[in-house]
Design a protein around this motif. Structure first.
Motif, PDB file in Angstrom:
ATOM      1  N   ARG A   1      40.184   9.602 -14.107  1.00 38.43           N
ATOM      2  CA  ARG A   1      39.041  10.343 -13.564  1.00 38.43           C
ATOM      3  C   ARG A   1      37.736   9.592 -13.779  1.00 38.43           C
ATOM      4  O   ARG A   1      36.851   9.594 -12.921  1.00 38.43           O
ATOM      5  N   ALA A   2      37.598   8.946 -14.944  1.00 30.88           N
ATOM      6  CA  ALA A   2      36.368   8.197 -15.228  1.00 30.88           C
ATOM      7  C   ALA A   2      36.217   7.030 -14.256  1.00 30.88           C
ATOM      8  O   ALA A   2      35.139   6.796 -13.701  1.00 30.88           O
ATOM      9  N   TYR A   3      37.303   6.274 -14.038  1.00 31.55           N
ATOM     10  CA  TYR A   3      37.245   5.185 -13.062  1.00 31.55           C
ATOM     11  C   TYR A   3      36.904   5.737 -11.677  1.00 31.55           C
ATOM     12  O   TYR A   3      36.114   5.142 -10.929  1.00 31.55           O
ATOM     13  N   GLY A   4      37.518   6.866 -11.323  1.00 31.00           N
ATOM     14  CA  GLY A   4      37.228   7.454 -10.019  1.00 31.00           C
ATOM     15  C   GLY A   4      35.778   7.868  -9.885  1.00 31.00           C
ATOM     16  O   GLY A   4      35.159   7.688  -8.834  1.00 31.00           O
ATOM     17  N   ALA A   5      35.209   8.451 -10.962  1.00 27.16           N
ATOM     18  CA  ALA A   5      33.803   8.863 -10.918  1.00 27.16           C
ATOM     19  C   ALA A   5      32.870   7.675 -10.742  1.00 27.16           C
ATOM     20  O   ALA A   5      31.776   7.804 -10.188  1.00 27.16           O
ATOM     21  N   LEU A   6      33.310   6.495 -11.203  1.00 25.57           N
ATOM     22  CA  LEU A   6      32.516   5.273 -11.030  1.00 25.57           C
ATOM     23  C   LEU A   6      32.770   4.608  -9.687  1.00 25.57           C
ATOM     24  O   LEU A   6      32.172   3.580  -9.381  1.00 25.57           O
ATOM     25  N   GLY A   7      33.676   5.182  -8.904  1.00 23.21           N
ATOM     26  CA  GLY A   7      34.014   4.568  -7.625  1.00 23.21           C
ATOM     27  C   GLY A   7      35.000   3.427  -7.748  1.00 23.21           C
ATOM     28  O   GLY A   7      35.271   2.737  -6.764  1.00 23.21           O
ATOM     29  N   GLU A   8      35.563   3.219  -8.924  1.00 17.84           N
ATOM     30  CA  GLU A   8      36.512   2.115  -9.142  1.00 17.84           C
ATOM     31  C   GLU A   8      37.938   2.650  -8.959  1.00 17.84           C
ATOM     32  O   GLU A   8      38.725   2.784  -9.894  1.00 17.84           O
ATOM     33  N   HIS A   9      38.245   2.981  -7.701  1.00 17.10           N
ATOM     34  CA  HIS A   9      39.497   3.677  -7.412  1.00 17.10           C
ATOM     35  C   HIS A   9      40.713   2.775  -7.568  1.00 17.10           C
ATOM     36  O   HIS A   9      41.808   3.249  -7.886  1.00 17.10           O
ATOM     37  N   GLU A  10      40.551   1.478  -7.350  1.00 15.66           N
ATOM     38  CA  GLU A  10      41.665   0.560  -7.583  1.00 15.66           C
ATOM     39  C   GLU A  10      42.059   0.573  -9.061  1.00 15.66           C
ATOM     40  O   GLU A  10      43.246   0.562  -9.407  1.00 15.66           O
ATOM     41  N   GLN A  11      41.056   0.583  -9.927  1.00 13.98           N
ATOM     42  CA  GLN A  11      41.322   0.641 -11.364  1.00 13.98           C
ATOM     43  C   GLN A  11      42.023   1.945 -11.718  1.00 13.98           C
ATOM     44  O   GLN A  11      42.963   1.980 -12.519  1.00 13.98           O
ATOM     45  N   ALA A  12      41.539   3.050 -11.127  1.00 14.71           N
ATOM     46  CA  ALA A  12      42.157   4.346 -11.398  1.00 14.71           C
ATOM     47  C   ALA A  12      43.620   4.346 -10.976  1.00 14.71           C
ATOM     48  O   ALA A  12      44.497   4.819 -11.709  1.00 14.71           O
ATOM     49  N   ALA A  13      43.896   3.808  -9.780  1.00 18.03           N
ATOM     50  CA  ALA A  13      45.277   3.777  -9.294  1.00 18.03           C
ATOM     51  C   ALA A  13      46.161   2.936 -10.208  1.00 18.03           C
ATOM     52  O   ALA A  13      47.304   3.297 -10.497  1.00 18.03           O
ATOM     53  N   ALA A  14      45.635   1.810 -10.685  1.00 17.10           N
ATOM     54  CA  ALA A  14      46.434   0.924 -11.538  1.00 17.10           C
ATOM     55  C   ALA A  14      46.804   1.596 -12.848  1.00 17.10           C
ATOM     56  O   ALA A  14      47.952   1.517 -13.301  1.00 17.10           O
ATOM     57  N   ILE A  15      45.844   2.291 -13.478  1.00 19.14           N
ATOM     58  CA  ILE A  15      46.121   2.901 -14.782  1.00 19.14           C
ATOM     59  C   ILE A  15      47.027   4.110 -14.628  1.00 19.14           C
ATOM     60  O   ILE A  15      47.871   4.397 -15.483  1.00 19.14           O
ATOM     61  N   LEU A  16      46.897   4.845 -13.516  1.00 21.37           N
ATOM     62  CA  LEU A  16      47.708   6.043 -13.319  1.00 21.37           C
ATOM     63  C   LEU A  16      49.112   5.715 -12.832  1.00 21.37           C
ATOM     64  O   LEU A  16      50.062   6.462 -13.091  1.00 21.37           O
ATOM     65  N   TYR A  17      49.251   4.587 -12.123  1.00 17.49           N
ATOM     66  CA  TYR A  17      50.539   4.262 -11.519  1.00 17.49           C
ATOM     67  C   TYR A  17      51.621   4.075 -12.582  1.00 17.49           C
ATOM     68  O   TYR A  17      52.719   4.641 -12.482  1.00 17.49           O
ATOM     69  N   SER A  18      51.335   3.282 -13.594  1.00 21.59           N
ATOM     70  CA  SER A  18      52.343   3.010 -14.627  1.00 21.59           C
ATOM     71  C   SER A  18      52.767   4.289 -15.323  1.00 21.59           C
ATOM     72  O   SER A  18      53.953   4.514 -15.580  1.00 21.59           O
ATOM     73  N   ALA A  19      51.795   5.149 -15.627  1.00 22.55           N
ATOM     74  CA  ALA A  19      52.134   6.406 -16.290  1.00 22.55           C
ATOM     75  C   ALA A  19      52.935   7.312 -15.367  1.00 22.55           C
ATOM     76  O   ALA A  19      53.858   8.000 -15.811  1.00 22.55           O
ATOM     77  N   ALA A  20      52.599   7.314 -14.072  1.00 23.22           N
ATOM     78  CA  ALA A  20      53.307   8.178 -13.131  1.00 23.22           C
ATOM     79  C   ALA A  20      54.757   7.747 -12.959  1.00 23.22           C
ATOM     80  O   ALA A  20      55.655   8.583 -12.821  1.00 23.22           O
ATOM     81  N   VAL A  21      55.000   6.444 -12.962  1.00 22.62           N
ATOM     82  CA  VAL A  21      56.377   5.956 -12.836  1.00 22.62           C
ATOM     83  C   VAL A  21      57.220   6.452 -13.999  1.00 22.62           C
ATOM     84  O   VAL A  21      58.393   6.825 -13.832  1.00 22.62           O
ATOM     85  N   ASN A  22      56.648   6.473 -15.202  1.00 24.73           N
ATOM     86  CA  ASN A  22      57.390   6.883 -16.390  1.00 24.73           C
ATOM     87  C   ASN A  22      57.427   8.390 -16.588  1.00 24.73           C
ATOM     88  O   ASN A  22      58.228   8.890 -17.390  1.00 24.73           O
TER      89      ASN A  22
END
Length: 671
Positions: free
Chosen positions: A167-188
């Motif tokens: 959410r913090a990355y998203g609030a900064l507009g850094e959506h690629e960063q948000a997707a990267a950090i959430l992706y690994s957790a979502a896979v697991n």
């Protein structure tokens, strides 16, 4: 002394890890650490240590483990840390400062982070908190229900922190960063709906609509098959938001361009797939602190955007591929020759090797900006991701160890934390193996030495690496065939153009002669020019000539060319702090020359060194871009470097001191 619960149970003192013995002894310690400064009844320990009926001698076993733990802690110097393992009747108390427990520090950092209210502050806090994890919580304890429940509770806290970081990355507009950090957790954790909802929003905001929707449908199927339930409110809400925003976006496109075609692509699911770069991509409703609101100012020209100007026919970006680049540099101008040189160096596939380029130049010349600009322009040629790391080679603290950077890279590439090797050598081998067949760009910023860089180099022929440094890194050129790309100070036209971009062309056009004078007084360094522009922005009534007149006072010039934690003096301080005492003393002696020009003989006379010693020192200063070898045996030192060396060393007599100052570590490379 540090106690670890977020991974294998461990106690470290200094660089040594104490031997804790078998699983039950580790479990006793873990239970006491989960309830620090609280009496834990012996019966609770017994119930937790044995999943089945405990043996008759269970009390004796526990007492023996406590006795051994007390001795182990004492041998590690526990008393000096205020640690005591005490017995209170039939209970035990582990008395210690709670900040020594990694789980406590994790909780404190997460509590301090406010991802919605202060996302820029929340990101480093949450990254530090998550960095405390070294694997599954309570690894090495017994497998009884109480420990399973405690481990699950800690893991829930970790996932909550991951969602907050997204959410913090998203609030900064850094959506690629948000997707990267959430992706690994979502896979697991494919059934955690809040996590999937956050990932869906991040993917959509990066233009990967089909991937976002596929995550919903896949999670819906899993929920139905494994739990027999439908998606909850959070997951449905994200899905409906995306559908509404996508419909509105398609409607806008159709109205603007009736004959246009859809830029959709097959659903990505868990594969590395994603939408190709597009323009006018639909967006979800604006959220707090988006990039425009956070970073402010006019938007950068279209060609500097993260997906503009992509080269190479390598296909669409991969879903879940890491996108760790900083945002494109604001108001980046010029450097066409260097950008072209980087393109030639980093897209040469004729050798069959992984291309490597080194962008080198003096502090404040804009090395980071040039490298990041090129990386954004050519991101499309690297669909498997772009990695970025600040190696802190010229920062206030210690340089970043390769093991730390490799851990970040491996996590970004989807490696589970417990599978990240502890040694730099093993982590480097795993990194090279993972990226061997990928098209990946690695940007290593602010490197101090070739040795720091080598473990971080990918080996695949389709990968490319760009390194920035104040040193030439001749070792990489010699052993790794790196292509050097030098960055020099700006000329009058480029410098005036940068001032115009910062202040507005009208203000510069009022007095072009003063603009040229400012470029000279700033030695053509983008960092200095940006600091000068900041001074003028804060003083809208000042004409350029007034600041130029103030800068003529050499006692004030370095102070005026600073803006908070950014400035030429701070940047130079980081370079000089890395010099030996002899080299710093020579630099101080060179600063006393009247015009900044001299040869080795004159330098030897000034420093009181012999000719050979002076020549070697001059070569090292030239390699660090603190002096420039203009011609054979003709050396020059810039005016700003002279002023800094006089202020720091000449008057105080502290030549060669190694302490760092209060400047920012990244200021030199981002001009």
């Amino acid at each position: 002394m540090d106690f670890s619960l977020l991974g294998p149970i461990a106690v470290t003192t200094g660089s040594a890890e104490l031997s804790l013995g078998p699983a039950k002894r580790r479990s006793v310690l873990a239970l006491l650490l989960l309830q620090p400064n609280t009496t834990v009844p012996l019966e609770q320990l017994i119930d937790s240590l044995w999943e089945d009926e405990p043996p008759e001698h269970a009390r004796t076993v526990v007492q023996g483990h406590v006795s051994r733990l007390r001795a182990t802690l004492a041998e590690g110097g526990a008393e000096a840390y205020g640690i005591e393992l005490a017995t209170h009747g039939s209970a035990y108390l582990l008395r210690l400062p709670e900040e020594l427990i990694d789980a406590h520090r994790f909780g404190e950092l997460v509590t301090l982070a406010r991802p919605e209210a202060a996302p820029a502050d929340a990101v480093p806090l949450l990254r530090e908190a998550l960095g405390l994890w070294r694997g599954p919580a309570l690894t090495g304890t017994v497998t009884s229900p109480p420990f399973a429940a405690a481990a699950h509770a800690l893991e829930e806290r970790r996932l909550t922190a991951v969602e907050a970081l997204g959410r913090a990355y998203g609030a900064l507009g850094e959506h690629e960063q948000a997707a990267a950090i959430l992706y690994s957790a979502a896979v697991n954790h494919p059934l955690r709906e809040g996590l999937i909802a956050g990932l869906m929003r991040a993917l959509f905001r990066t233009g990967r609509q089909s991937d976002a929707l596929e995550w919903f449908h896949r999670t819906r199927r899993l929920l139905n098959e494994e739990l027999g339930v439908d998606p909850g409110e959070r997951l449905r809400g994200a899905y409906e938001e995306i559908l509404r925003a996508e419909a509105a976006g398609q409607g806008r496109k159709a109205a603007a361009k009736p004959s246009g075609t859809s830029g959709g692509e097959p659903a990505g699911g868990p594969r590395h797939g994603g939408a190709p770069p597009t323009t006018g991509e639909p967006q979800l409703p604006a959220q707090e602190g988006t990039a425009a609101a956070t970073h402010g100012g006019a938007a950068a020209p279209a060609k500097t955007g993260p997906r503009a100007g992509a080269t190479g026919g390598s296909g669409p970006a991969r879903a879940g591929a890491p996108r760790l680049l900083p945002r494109p540099p604001a108001r980046f101008l010029g450097r066409e020759h260097q950008l072209t040189s980087l393109t030639r160096a980093l897209t040469d596939r004729t050798t069959g090797e992984s291309p490597l380029a080194v962008v080198a130049g003096p502090a404040g010349v804009g090395k980071t900006a040039c490298a990041v600009q090129w990386a954004h322009l050519h991101a499309g040629a690297f669909p498997d991701g772009q990695l970025f790391a600040d190696l802190r080679g010229f920062g206030e603290g210690d340089e970043a160890p390769p093991a730390e950077i490799l851990r970040d890279f491996l996590l970004a590439l989807g490696t589970p934390p417990e599978r990240v090797p502890g040694s730099a050598q093993a982590a480097s081998a795993l990194f090279r193996s993972l990226v061997a067949e990928r098209r990946l760009l690695v940007v290593l910023d602010n490197a101090r030495s070739s040795a720091q860089v080598r473990p971080l180099l990918p080996g695949g022929p389709h990968c490319a690496t760009v390194v920035t440094s104040r040193s030439r890194l001749d070792g990489l050129v010699a052993t790794d065939c790196a292509r050097p790309v030098g960055l020099q100070a700006l000329g009058h036209e480029e410098g005036a153009a940068l001032l115009g971009a910062m202040l507005g062309p009208e203000r510069v056009a009022e007095d072009p002669a003063a603009a040229r004078e400012l470029v000279d007084l700033c030695d053509g360094l983008p960092l200095a020019l940006r600091a000068a522009a900041a001074q003028l922005t804060a003083r809208p009534r000042w004409r350029l000539a007034r600041l130029a007149a103030a800068l003529h006072d050499e006692r004030r010039r370095l102070a005026l060319l600073s803006a908070e934690d950014t400035g030429v003096a701070a940047a130079l301080r980081m370079s000089v702090a890395r010099l030996s005492a002899d080299d710093a003393r020579l630099l101080s002696a060179l600063a006393t020359t009247s015009d900044g020009h001299l040869n080795a003989s004159a330098a030897a006379a000034l420093a009181g060194y012999d000719q050979e010693r002076t020549q070697d020192a001059l070569d090292r200063l030239a390699e660090m871009h603190l002096v420039d070898e203009e011609a054979t045996d003709v050396y020059t030192i810039s005016t700003l470097t002279q002023l800094f060396a006089r202020d720091e060393h000449g008057e105080s007599g502290e030549a060669g001191r190694s302490s760092t100052g209060d400047g920012g570590s990244g200021s030199g490379g981002r001009g």
